[in-house]
Scaffold this active site. Structure first.
Site, mmCIF file in Angstrom:
data_model
loop_
_atom_site.group_PDB
_atom_site.id
_atom_site.type_symbol
_atom_site.label_atom_id
_atom_site.label_comp_id
_atom_site.label_asym_id
_atom_site.label_seq_id
_atom_site.Cartn_x
_atom_site.Cartn_y
_atom_site.Cartn_z
ATOM 1 N N ASN A 1 -22.724 -3.728 -3.332
ATOM 2 C CA ASN A 1 -22.943 -4.259 -1.982
ATOM 3 C C ASN A 1 -21.753 -4.032 -1.058
ATOM 4 O O ASN A 1 -21.801 -4.396 0.110
ATOM 5 C CB ASN A 1 -23.262 -5.754 -2.047
ATOM 6 C CG ASN A 1 -22.156 -6.532 -2.744
ATOM 7 O OD1 ASN A 1 -21.666 -6.099 -3.781
ATOM 8 N ND2 ASN A 1 -21.763 -7.651 -2.193
ATOM 9 N N ARG B 1 -24.562 -14.542 -7.257
ATOM 10 C CA ARG B 1 -24.187 -15.335 -6.082
ATOM 11 C C ARG B 1 -25.401 -16.153 -5.663
ATOM 12 O O ARG B 1 -26.518 -15.864 -6.077
ATOM 13 C CB ARG B 1 -23.745 -14.410 -4.954
ATOM 14 C CG ARG B 1 -24.872 -13.507 -4.452
ATOM 15 C CD ARG B 1 -24.322 -12.395 -3.582
ATOM 16 N NE ARG B 1 -23.563 -11.451 -4.376
ATOM 17 C CZ ARG B 1 -22.474 -10.803 -3.942
ATOM 18 N NH1 ARG B 1 -22.033 -10.975 -2.730
ATOM 19 N NH2 ARG B 1 -21.851 -9.951 -4.725
ATOM 20 N N TYR C 1 0.871 -1.176 0.000
ATOM 21 C CA TYR C 1 0.000 0.000 0.000
ATOM 22 C C TYR C 1 0.909 1.226 0.000
ATOM 23 O O TYR C 1 2.005 1.191 0.551
ATOM 24 C CB TYR C 1 -0.854 -0.034 1.285
ATOM 25 C CG TYR C 1 -2.114 0.794 1.216
ATOM 26 C CD1 TYR C 1 -3.148 0.466 0.344
ATOM 27 C CD2 TYR C 1 -2.280 1.901 2.046
ATOM 28 C CE1 TYR C 1 -4.314 1.217 0.298
ATOM 29 C CE2 TYR C 1 -3.446 2.654 2.006
ATOM 30 C CZ TYR C 1 -4.455 2.305 1.132
ATOM 31 O OH TYR C 1 -5.604 3.053 1.079
#
Lengths: 349, 349
Positions: free
Chosen positions: B170, B195, B73
């Site tokens: 989501n 899903r 990162y």
């Protein structure tokens, strides 16, 4: 040699001597330009107020013109359409307050049709340019040099000594970028494809002011060092796409911009999330036709043309090599323009 | 269950009663968080002017925290570093004019380290927030809801009734986008992966205000019709990348923007030249840490937090499901956070 048809206006032939007809290269359906283009005489109607009668002096055959006729370009003129989007014309008769006989003009917008001997234009559809320019430069002024200049001006503030990175540097736009950047004291790092006698092309680009010229292959080992020595570019210009553009992303300065104006490789580049999120690089596109549309007759457009004209007259902005083909022999010019390794821009004269 | 080490400060144990030690989850080298994180007691030093003593109430474990410890990162804290970038703390002692005992604060900048029981902060490194918020919402306020709000505000002017298109709808950010957009009367077209029991997830998102929810597969047949009925989106939010983002490009309104803030697929999207040149779509990235850095203590940052806090208190912005894990049991939270199909955000309390 391709066959083509000239349908002369019989009505015009046998009418009074003032009747003028124009030779137009037109198409009635999209398709292979070598098949769908035909020559057609059209009668010129008398001028109305605010109109000018133009005689085209030279019109270029650009790749976008070919794509437009193929039907794969976003500009969809109504049919039958006159081919060509770029060219220079002289005013030979005027009912305009602003344009006089002898003025040189370029079409204000794309899609006007330049592959014709004569045309009647409303004055608002014509932009007056300097009529002391060399003909080749005037005919090719409105697309490539303007594209190069606007891309250097409109996306990042580039100061003297800053670096601009570009691929396809030997393209007509790329050559204009090098020359304009040289005038503005902006450094250019220029990437080209490897090819036979690549040193000749490098010399050609160095002679026009390129600071660095690298093949795609040489970028892998040399680009980092060059950009460490100079400074990371705020602006990268991309007309190649594919890996060439994808590779650029790691060299652009954080918060910089990559402007895409072409896709010679026909492959999209890969937009990595890290370049967008962490390096905060912006990806923009540039399309000269849209800029002209949005800046039609604006002061900025005239300033752009004036600046570029002044560079041409000082011999600081040269036209790429052109081949002049008489308008009536347009099939020859189209054939040449569609040849894969064409080196000369075709000019219909 | 993972093993971990707590090294207690012997010096502190045997000193005067005022000596306070803090439990810190730290790492001294980058690596697998399940291996490099250790618990360590650290002595708290007396406050200097302008400082506050904080007791952390709850700190979240975000994917970026994991990546940061893995060393992949862009935020590279000096070692040894305290884990965690997000959390809420209360002031328990103060030498600041601006912060009083009982105030709730969040770290002003990423990299401050939130996985600890106590910390001394300079007042400029802490942002006061509403201390009547639910704890879970306060602890998770500074990253996901702020990301959602700034992306809706900073790239395009979105008016009531306009449409925003997003993938990964989501995700925690995606859920915040739906709820904030609902409050602002902006319509959302939300794309999720297919899903098992997808209808349950759709119902969950509709209940929070989603106007449309489509699987990636359903987009192929339904998205065009929806966007013809509504209007083409000026703004698309992309946290998935790959084909999901590539497919978005043909639906975004000309001159619109796609903002990338994640890359769940780990695949870059394909930036087509046509979307850049002809549709004039801009590709930008958004990174909350940078925004906070550039807007640290700005009025706009406080306005953002106030607006989101007001939504939370009106029950219009719900926190995604959380699991609370005592700070000392951090290995359990890390293990859960690194499980592939995790459904609950881990909160260290």
């Amino acid at each position: 040699m391709l066959s083509f048809t000239v349908k002369r206006s019989a009505k015009c032939f046998f009418q009074q001597k003032n009747c003028l007809s124009s030779f137009n290269v037109i198409y009635e359906n999209y398709g292979d330009p070598r098949k769908v283009l035909v020559g057609r005489e059209r009668e010129i109607q008398p001028l109305k107020d605010g109109q000018v009668l133009l005689k085209f002096l030279a019109s270029s055959v650009n790749p976008a013109d070919i794509n437009q006729i193929q039907g794969v370009y976003p500009i969809k003129p109504s049919m039958p359409a006159v081919g060509g989007n770029e060219g220079v014309a002289t005013v030979i008769e005027t009912k305009s307050q602003n344009l006089k006989v002898g003025d040189w003009v370029i079409p204000a917008l794309a899609g006007s049709g330049t592959w014709r001997s004569h045309a009647v234009f409303n004055e608002k559809d014509a932009i007056k340019i300097d009529n002391s320019l060399p003909l080749e430069s005037a005919a090719t002024l409105s697309v490539n040099p303007c594209t190069a200049y606007r891309m250097l001006m409109d996306f990042e503030r580039i100061d003297e000594g800053d670096v601009v990175l570009q691929n396809g540097a030997n393209s007509a736009v790329g050559q204009a970028v090098i020359q304009i950047a040289t005038d503005l004291r902006i450094k250019t790092v220029n990437v080209i494809r490897d090819r036979p006698r690549v040193e000749n092309l490098k010399r050609f680009l160095f002679d026009m002011g390129a600071d660095y010229v690298l093949t795609e292959e040489e970028c892998k080992t040399q680009l980092s060092d060059i950009l460490r020595k100079e400074s990371a570019p705020k602006l990268a210009l991309n007309c190649v796409g594919g890996m060439s553009a994808t590779n650029f992303l790691k060299y652009i300065r954080p918060k910089g911009t990559m402007v895409t104006y072409g896709c010679m490789s026909k492959i999209p580049f890969k937009a990595s999330a890290a370049s967008l999120i962490f390096a905060d690089i912006t990806f923009k596109g540039f399309w000269m036709s849209r800029w002209n549309d949005e800046n039609n007759q604006s002061a900025e457009r005239y300033r752009t043309l004036d600046y570029l004209s002044s560079l041409i007259k000082k011999n600081k902005l040269k036209c790429p090599p052109v081949s002049k083909v008489p308008l009536e022999k347009f099939p020859e010019a189209i054939e040449n323009a569609m040849t894969e390794f064409t080196t000369h821009k075709q000019l219909l004269v």
